[in-house]
Design an enzyme around this catalytic site. Structure first.
Site, PDB file in Angstrom:
ATOM      1  N   HIS A  78     -78.448 100.288  31.460  1.00  0.00           N
ATOM      2  CA  HIS A  78     -78.165  99.889  30.081  1.00  0.00           C
ATOM      3  C   HIS A  78     -76.856 100.475  29.584  1.00  0.00           C
ATOM      4  CE1 HIS A  78     -78.269 100.350  25.677  1.00  0.00           C
ATOM      5  NE2 HIS A  78     -78.852  99.170  25.697  1.00  0.00           N
ATOM      6  N   ASP A 123     -80.889  95.094  31.977  1.00  0.00           N
ATOM      7  CA  ASP A 123     -79.454  95.156  31.701  1.00  0.00           C
ATOM      8  C   ASP A 123     -78.668  95.246  33.000  1.00  0.00           C
ATOM      9  OD1 ASP A 123     -79.839  95.713  28.692  1.00  0.00           O
ATOM     10  OD2 ASP A 123     -80.994  97.314  29.649  1.00  0.00           O
ATOM     11  N   GLU A 168     -79.680  90.590  30.871  1.00  0.00           N
ATOM     12  CA  GLU A 168     -78.747  90.964  29.803  1.00  0.00           C
ATOM     13  C   GLU A 168     -77.456  91.498  30.426  1.00  0.00           C
ATOM     14  OE1 GLU A 168     -77.414  91.964  25.826  1.00  0.00           O
ATOM     15  OE2 GLU A 168     -79.204  90.843  26.430  1.00  0.00           O
ATOM     16  N   HIS A 227     -89.547  95.318  28.452  1.00  0.00           N
ATOM     17  CA  HIS A 227     -88.213  95.786  28.078  1.00  0.00           C
ATOM     18  C   HIS A 227     -87.731  96.857  29.057  1.00  0.00           C
ATOM     19  CE1 HIS A 227     -85.547  98.306  25.304  1.00  0.00           C
ATOM     20  NE2 HIS A 227     -84.929  97.142  25.416  1.00  0.00           N
ATOM     21  N   GLU A 230     -87.159  91.970  31.047  1.00  0.00           N
ATOM     22  CA  GLU A 230     -85.828  92.015  30.435  1.00  0.00           C
ATOM     23  C   GLU A 230     -85.131  93.218  31.018  1.00  0.00           C
ATOM     24  OE1 GLU A 230     -82.744  93.533  27.669  1.00  0.00           O
ATOM     25  OE2 GLU A 230     -84.572  94.517  28.378  1.00  0.00           O
TER      26      GLU A 230
END
Length: 257
Positions: free
Chosen positions: A59, A46, A125, A17, A44
């Site tokens: 993020h 952003d 993302e 993450h 993962e």
């Protein structure tokens, strides 16, 4: 090419993450390098756009929480971001030490991350719909389409990726739609996404229930759950048929896999 583990019903990928963000500054190259060392199967992260339209990893909409600067990311050019310290605020011991301050930790571009880890599957993302064209271009230019799954909370941020060769995760509204369909036993015959990335709970309700996961698997969609840092919870989720565990501590979850 091997099946992307993010799309493989038989796989149990450990998904870092924002990298190994429990032990290094989130969404930075040090966090991704550490995730590899800790045995992560996928990343993962952003993505947002700079003022000059470059997709970078961050993020929040602002720089305030994770860097030594303040203000909206979209007001900074990439050249200006190169001077921002993205490690300055990270602490693993509640403020007793800041081991990444002044260590030349920067906000990376999407291209830099894909090039630094050319074999690593990635959950990309997209945090804002206007970033999708730039993300699409980079994935194609870097020959990274097959190892990347594009995700977003926002349905409108996925429109450019809903046709092959791209693969998407479910948008937030699509998770809710499937959850309700399972409750009322009206699961559709097909869905436009290839996997689901869901929270453990939403508004007090458990999301990856056994019935939800079973329905998703029948649709051919692995379920990945975030953000799980407890090995016992990971084991419980795997017993329900969950595929991926999204975690800040890949080594901790790897030890229990």
């Amino acid at each position: 090419m091997p099946v992307n583990p993010l799309l493989d019903l038989a796989a149990r990928p450990i998904i870092a993450h924002r990298g190994a963000s429990g032990s290094a500054p989130e969404n930075t190259l040090p966090a991704f390098r550490l995730a590899v060392e800790q045995g992560a199967d996928a990343f993962e992260f952003d993505v947002r756009l700079t003022l000059d339209g470059v997709p970078v990893l961050l993020h929040d909409a602002t720089l305030d929480r994770t860097t030594n600067r303040t203000g909206l990311l979209r007001t900074f050019t990439l050249e200006q971001l190169r001077l921002v310290d993205a490690g300055v605020r990270f602490t693993g011991d509640r403020g007793r030490s800041y081991p990444f301050r002044g260590a030349d930790v920067r906000i990376p571009t999407l291209q830099e991350v894909l090039r630094a880890f050319p074999e690593m599957p990635c959950m990309v993302e997209i945090k804002e719909a206007e970033a999708q064209e730039a993300v699409r271009r980079v994935l194609l230019e870097e020959d990274a389409v097959e190892r990347c799954v594009v995700a977003s909370e926002h349905y409108e941020a996925l429109t450019l990726f809903r046709e092959p060769p791209f693969a998407t995760a479910s948008a937030g509204s699509e998770i809710g739609a499937l959850y309700r369909a399972v409750l009322f036993r009206r699961v559709p015959a097909s869905v436009p996404y290839r996997c689901l990335s869901v929270p453990l709970r939403h508004r007090g309700l458990p999301v990856p229930t056994r019935a939800f996961v079973t329905a998703a698997r029948r649709l051919g969609c692995p379920v990945h759950v975030w953000t799980i840092n407890d090995p016992a919870t990971a084991r419980l989720l795997w017993s329900r048929g969950v595929a991926g565990i999204v975690t800040n501590y890949p080594a901790m979850i790897r030890a229990t896999a």
